[in-house]
Design an enzyme around this catalytic site. Structure first.
Site, PDB file in Angstrom:
ATOM      1  N   GLU A  65       3.307   1.320  -8.523  1.00  0.00           N
ATOM      2  CA  GLU A  65       4.382   0.331  -8.564  1.00  0.00           C
ATOM      3  C   GLU A  65       5.048   0.226  -9.932  1.00  0.00           C
ATOM      4  O   GLU A  65       6.268   0.035 -10.027  1.00  0.00           O
ATOM      5  CB  GLU A  65       3.860  -1.043  -8.143  1.00  0.00           C
ATOM      6  CG  GLU A  65       3.685  -1.226  -6.637  1.00  0.00           C
ATOM      7  CD  GLU A  65       2.411  -0.610  -6.095  1.00  0.00           C
ATOM      8  OE1 GLU A  65       1.617  -0.076  -6.900  1.00  0.00           O
ATOM      9  OE2 GLU A  65       2.198  -0.637  -4.870  1.00  0.00           O
ATOM     10  N   HIS A 111      -2.298 -10.681   0.125  1.00  0.00           N
ATOM     11  CA  HIS A 111      -1.200 -10.107   0.915  1.00  0.00           C
ATOM     12  C   HIS A 111      -0.341 -11.184   1.574  1.00  0.00           C
ATOM     13  O   HIS A 111       0.299 -10.924   2.600  1.00  0.00           O
ATOM     14  CB  HIS A 111      -1.747  -9.188   2.015  1.00  0.00           C
ATOM     15  CG  HIS A 111      -2.252  -7.863   1.534  1.00  0.00           C
ATOM     16  ND1 HIS A 111      -3.437  -7.725   0.854  1.00  0.00           N
ATOM     17  CD2 HIS A 111      -1.721  -6.613   1.612  1.00  0.00           C
ATOM     18  CE1 HIS A 111      -3.630  -6.441   0.567  1.00  0.00           C
ATOM     19  NE2 HIS A 111      -2.606  -5.752   1.009  1.00  0.00           N
TER      20      HIS A 111
HETATM   21  C1  LIG Z   1      -1.114  -1.966  -5.618  1.00  0.00           C
HETATM   22  C2  LIG Z   1      -1.020  -1.689  -4.157  1.00  0.00           C
HETATM   23  N1  LIG Z   1      -0.024  -0.908  -3.713  1.00  0.00           N
HETATM   24  C3  LIG Z   1       0.103  -0.643  -2.408  1.00  0.00           C
HETATM   25  C4  LIG Z   1      -0.778  -1.152  -1.504  1.00  0.00           C
HETATM   26  C5  LIG Z   1      -0.618  -0.879  -0.027  1.00  0.00           C
HETATM   27  N2  LIG Z   1      -1.631   0.092   0.410  1.00  0.00           N
HETATM   28  C6  LIG Z   1      -2.768  -0.304   0.981  1.00  0.00           C
HETATM   29  S1  LIG Z   1      -3.787   0.976   1.320  1.00  0.00           S
HETATM   30  C7  LIG Z   1      -2.683   2.081   0.694  1.00  0.00           C
HETATM   31  C8  LIG Z   1      -3.008   3.545   0.710  1.00  0.00           C
HETATM   32  C9  LIG Z   1      -4.266   3.833  -0.039  1.00  0.00           C
HETATM   33  O1  LIG Z   1      -4.547   5.177   0.031  1.00  0.00           O
HETATM   34  P1  LIG Z   1      -5.940   5.723  -0.430  1.00  0.00           P
HETATM   35  O2  LIG Z   1      -6.222   5.243  -1.803  1.00  0.00           O
HETATM   36  O3  LIG Z   1      -5.952   7.173  -0.224  1.00  0.00           O
HETATM   37  O4  LIG Z   1      -7.004   4.986   0.489  1.00  0.00           O
HETATM   38  P2  LIG Z   1      -7.188   5.127   2.089  1.00  0.00           P
HETATM   39  O5  LIG Z   1      -6.345   4.081   2.719  1.00  0.00           O
HETATM   40  O6  LIG Z   1      -6.792   6.487   2.467  1.00  0.00           O
HETATM   41  O7  LIG Z   1      -8.629   4.852   2.312  1.00  0.00           O
HETATM   42  C10 LIG Z   1      -1.538   1.448   0.234  1.00  0.00           C
HETATM   43  C11 LIG Z   1      -0.386   2.120  -0.367  1.00  0.00           C
HETATM   44  C12 LIG Z   1      -1.800  -1.980  -2.005  1.00  0.00           C
HETATM   45  N3  LIG Z   1      -2.679  -2.554  -1.187  1.00  0.00           N
HETATM   46  N4  LIG Z   1      -1.909  -2.214  -3.327  1.00  0.00           N
END
Ligand SMILES: Cc1ncc(C[n+]2csc(CCOP(=O)(O)OP(=O)(O)O)c2C)c(N)n1
Ligand SMILES: Cc1ncc(C[n+]2csc(CCOP(=O)(O)OP(=O)(O)O)c2C)c(N)n1
Ligand SMILES: [Mg+2]
Ligand SMILES: [Mg+2]
Lengths: 332, 332, 332, 332
Positions: C59, C128
């Site tokens: 972000e 959230h």
């Molecule tokens: C700072 C932040 N940005 C965006 C999000 C929204 N978000 C939640 S899970 C996710 C993807 C995470 O990917 P990864 O780290 O590969 O974990 P996975 O979901 O695959 O277990 C995003 C972008 C968030 N929760 N926090």
């Protein structure tokens, strides 16, 4: 399935005692069972909010946490059920929390993304991607101060390596030589976006060099490999080395969250991964290679089912918190 | 003894570290260099580098470290060099530290202190001069302290370190050189207890931080104009001692709130809103606020002077509601 | 045509991108996946991946990208998936985007839009569900928009994209499904012009975002009690249309401010403080504020329901200042 | 002086035209002269605030920016004078800004840490460590969109590689394949803290691997090496490659800011570095190897002195801004 050359960790652990094998299997089955259960309860409208399931990744949390005790610390993510169960969380309190019940881990205040069990070193699932990593640095300071060989494991996804938190935390841990093993679960997606889109490197282990730390790439669908790779690394950390970085390559079968139809996934991809089911694979190795009796496995499966039945019953029957409890627990 | 504000803080840190071995310090340049403003001078020599930790430039990881260490048994006191930089670690402050206890259903306690310094007047420019306490004031789960003199600085910092909640301790860079009487013996100042700096009967002036001294500087002119002002220093804005303020306004019927922060959306807005809401019928005149204009803090001397609220602004605000209204000059 | 809030936003984006080739979109999952909430659906197909950019989870770099691109001639519209996440990129918002023009002595213009969504009601938990507009409201140099319906969402977003300043555009997740009439032809809604949603004579209700609809829901009950409320939707909180609010309060003599954010230190505090300061003598009763309690947003349904301000809270606030005071039932 | 093996960039540029040599020399002398001048004006109390000087590092900015045109973009840091002068900034406007005068680049609103010249691609010095890097990502988007071969160069110190900004920006630039060269100036200190204390790696180039980008290590005290290494890299970026990472090893002679007595530096360290004066070295090479006439160099030196005399006169004589201008330039 993308082919990634997996480099084995250290060798010399050919023998795994039966209890550990059974324990590993039990953890994996419990995670899978928990996730399937809450998925259906979500469909029934009994669990609200966002639910990020761990199905397909069970070998990672199980293989790692088998090496930990409740004195060790973990930090987790939005996709935290597996980590918490593997670290020893009570599925009753977890499920009740997902229901938003008074008897849940967080008295209904946190929900799926915030399961915490301070007593057994679960410092929290977390709704902010990457935020657990600097918190793990703090637990690392405590572990180092206590000087009792405690280990800290922050779990995170490959997507989380994009955020500054990853960098600051690994860098700081390296500078301060903290007893931390950063465990990246590469499940091939960050939300709906495949790793090729958001990652400029093929593997996350390539990032370890930026911090002068040793990194290990592990087949995250092979619980024996995870367990065996982690054991010596964890021992090294208990003896004063660290930090390290470990990447576990795996996949999630379910959507990013419940309700996600996964339209972004290529036809057949999930089916391919399902053929490489970490639980089925392990089960067949257990009977074929480790000569565990089928009946022992069945009794584990039945015991888990019973435990989850109870957890469900407990969650359904538990009362909702009194609305005035909204105002409590802000300050100590 | 007569010591400076910066020394008072240094003493509080030293004494608390002597008393409690779980207290440790971390931040940029806090160790060998003794801090950018010299506040941690001498501490690494006394307590060693395990308890006075020089970190990389990684504010997010520094605050995260405090979250993780405090939730596992230590009492971190970390330094964010300029208050403006809370923006680079804001998530760890407002989404992690502030919410962890609540999210965990009260399981976690987070006895951590974030020391930082704010304020203008040194021509440090738009990114090194802000007073951002209002951003923290709106967030449940943290406490916010703004000492206006050496005595308070020491006593409040000790309270902060012993508190089991996240505390943001906001020093004012313009006050570091201020001298004041500070007892030799151990003392603490309770949070949420405003200090009536000067009693008066005609108008209540609530001033925070550095502005307490500006309000005091206005007293003589006001007295010469026959106006007796009561000056209140809340000392902590969260928790806020609303009782003391209300009691005073019930007596004076008039209220002025002064802060160095931007007036719009500042802490003064809440105090004004709350007072008129709770004791409307006691008000003889509209509550006035004195604060900075709706602009960043400019660098150039004449601009920064114009920007910073000063005693004239306070006098004018007082005049505005005391002269020409029901105010009776005869009573003096 | 009758379309939903989410579609109205999607249309605004599409139309502005068609009109102006310097407009581009960036964020997590905004491209191929069409956005976590589907807001950017179809845009990558029409405008290509150079103008609809899928980013890593970063972000700070996303907002920084907007700062750099806007100051060099483009018009970025970036997405921060949940408003809670502004905390991880807060420096780029408040210290960079908001101050660059000022710090550069007016050399730079930064026509950038940060789209995000906030609000509770979906059991998304403490990280959230927040409404953090007050944090932005206190910062000079950004504009802050909070559309309460599809018509406003589209018109205000177009204005935001054409504006030469950083704009934070706050959608409300609970409103995405709301249907409303939206003209086919191009239109914009000026910033700083409140909408009188409903005229009335007894009390003024200023409601922001989602709370506009709650205020409307309270109207019937109020009318049944003989109270005619005037409802004002500021639509943008920076700039804030103080004139329209003042005019209304001069007529009604009573003011209630309603927002979903935590009451303490919220935008309502400023409106209350400002109104009593400027038109004190018109007030027949203390200004009331309706907002969330001083706690994080809890997860569990009954708790979140208790937490969220609703029409009953509004009705109670109205009763408190309309009944038993000078209010004349006879006039109805 | 720490010995670091320097790896030459690409070869084949043995010939440098005389005008370029003279221009390089002029830039270096101008930077040094400017810094010495403002240092003494600071001592005289004519320049307030924080002043971070670039003395000792002149070869870096000069050698790099010689390859740039005003269409290219740079972002800079708190230690930005050298970058700005090398990029072509007007020393009159720069110095006047440091004085806080109306005729300064930012009309006195920014000061030393915020010099901006949009016309020639200087997107701002910056008071927040690392914050320029994501802004450079945005300029990279613009450059890529314009498709005219523009290059973007964010300057930053080795200390800045600790902050998340570095990671997010380089990662994002790599994912999006932007025309950016990240230039780290390793001057051996972050404020008062030596690199060994806060860096877990020997060189910053080791960090490039984490982003899958090519990295180059350069002797930052050798302007010819800097210039010659950068030329082909910049050309590659103009032709569509990138991003790259370049580390320039150098040292600062003066304190972190003016007034810093550098007590944290080992005895004799600065003297060692002074023996390796980038300007003296270059001057002697110019006469000995490139056969430039001593008189030409003297006339450059004299011209620079004259320019700085004029800048000083201009700055002294320029009026301070009207205090009401504090309120201007917040919004476009
Ligand atoms: C700072 C932040 N940005 C965006 C999000 C929204 N978000 C939640 S899970 C996710 C993807 C995470 O990917 P990864 O780290 O590969 O974990 P996975 O979901 O695959 O277990 C995003 C972008 C968030 N929760 N926090
Ligand atoms: C986010 C942030 N943290 C801390 C500071 C205070 N600070 C200013 S310069 C500096 C050191 C920077 O070191 P480096 O990046 O090596 O640059 P140098 O000063 O050596 O040129 C620090 C810590 C800041 N300005 N911003
Ligand atoms: Mg993933
Ligand atoms: Mg440096």
């Amino acid at each position: 399935m993308k082919k990634i050359k997996l480099k084995k960790g250290e060798e010399g652990l050919s023998h795994i005692p039966n209890e550990e094998l059974m324990s590993l299997y039990q953890t994996m089955v419990k995670i899978r069972g928990f996730e399937e259960r809450v998925s259906s309860l979500f469909s029934d409208g009994l669990i609200p909010g966002f639910l990020h399931l761990y199905i397909g990744q069970e070998a990672v949390a199980s293989g790692i946490c088998e090496n930990l005790s409740k004195e060790d610390y973990i930090t987790s993510t939005h996709r935290g059920h597996g980590h918490c169960i593997a670290k020893g969380a009570d599925v009753k309190k977890m499920m009740a929390e997902l229901f938003g019940k008074e008897t849940g881990y967080c008295k209904g205040k946190g929900g799926s993304m915030h399961v915490v069990d301070v007593e057994i070193g679960i410092l929290g699932a977390n709704g902010i991607v990457g935020a657990g990593m600097p918190i793990a640095v703090g637990a690392g300071i405590t572990a180092k101060t206590n000087n009792k060989g405690q280990v800290v494991i922050p779990f995170f996804g490959e997507g989380a390596t994009g955020i500054g938190y990853f960098h600051e935390a690994v860098n700081m841990a390296s500078v301060l030589k903290l007893p931390i093993i950063f465990v990246c679960e590469s499940n091939q997606y960050a939300e709906f976006t495949p790793r090729e889109t958001h990652l400029p490197v093929k593997t996350i282990v390539e990032r370890g060099g930026a911090y002068g730390i040793e990194s290990f790439l592990v087949n995250g669908n092979d619980v024996v490999e995870v367990y065996q790779t982690m054991k010596p690394i964890i021992n090294r950390v208990r003896n004063g080395e660290g930090p390290f970085l470990v990447e576990c390559v795996t996949n999630r079968w379910s959507g990013h969250f419940e309700g996600d139809p996964q339209r972004y996934r290529p036809e057949g991809e999930i089916d391919e991964w399902k053929k490489n089911d970490p639980i089925k694979n392990f089960r067949s190795i257990l009977t074929s290679e480790y000569h565990i009796q089928e009946s022992s496995l069945v009794s584990i499966e039945e015991a888990v089912k019973l435990e989850l039945d109870e957890a469900e019953k407990f969650s359904r029957e538990s009362p909702f918190p009194n609305e005035l409890s909204t105002l409590e627990d802000v300050y100590a | 003894m007569l010591i400076r504000y910066n020394k008072a803080i240094n003493n509080a840190l030293r004494e608390e570290m002597q008393k409690d071995s779980t207290v440790f310090i971390a931040g940029e340049d806090v160790g060998n260099a003794g801090g950018s403003f010299g506040i941690t001078r001498g501490l690494i020599a006394e307590f060693g580098s395990a308890r006075v930790i020089d970190t990389p430039i990684s504010e997010s990881a520094i605050v995260g470290m405090a979250v993780g260490a405090s939730s596992t048994g230590l009492r971190p006191v970390i330094e964010i060099m300029f208050m403006d930089f809370i923006a680079v670690c804001f998530d760890q402050i407002i989404n992690q530290a502030a919410k962890m206890r609540y999210m965990s259903g009260g399981q976690m306690a987070l006895p951590l202190v974030i020391r930082t310094q704010g304020g203008a007047g040194l021509n440090a420019g738009p990114q090194h001069s802000q007073s951002l306490e209002a951003l923290l004031f709106h967030i449940p789960g943290i406490k916010v302290v703004m000492p206006s003199n050496p005595y308070d600085a020491k006593g409040l910092l000790k309270t902060a370190i012993r508190d089991n909640n996240p505390v943001v301790f906001i020093e004012n860079k313009a006050l570091y050189g201020m001298k004041g009487e500070v007892p030799e013996e151990d003392y603490t100042i309770p949070f949420g207890k405003a200090k009536i700096v000067k009693e008066g009967i005609d108008v209540t002036i609530v001033a925070v931080g550095q502005m307490v001294n500006k309000a005091l500087a206005a007293v003589e002119t006001l007295e010469n104009n026959g106006i007796s002002a009561e000056i209140i220093d809340p000392r902590t804005i969260t928790p806020l001692d609303t009782d003391t303020i209300k009691q005073s306004v019930k007596k004076t019927g008039r209220l002025i709130i002064v802060h160095e922060a931007v007036k719009i959306g500042g802490v003064g807005a809440e105090i004004a809103a709350m007072i008129q809401e709770d004791i409307f019928d006691y008000l003889d005149a509209p509550i006035q606020r004195v604060g900075a204009p709706f602009t960043p803090v400019p660098y150039s001397k004449p601009l920064e002077n114009y920007y910073l609220p000063n005693e004239n602004d306070i006098i004018n605000a007082v005049k505005k509601i005391c002269v020409g209204r029901q105010f009776s000059f005869a009573s003096h």
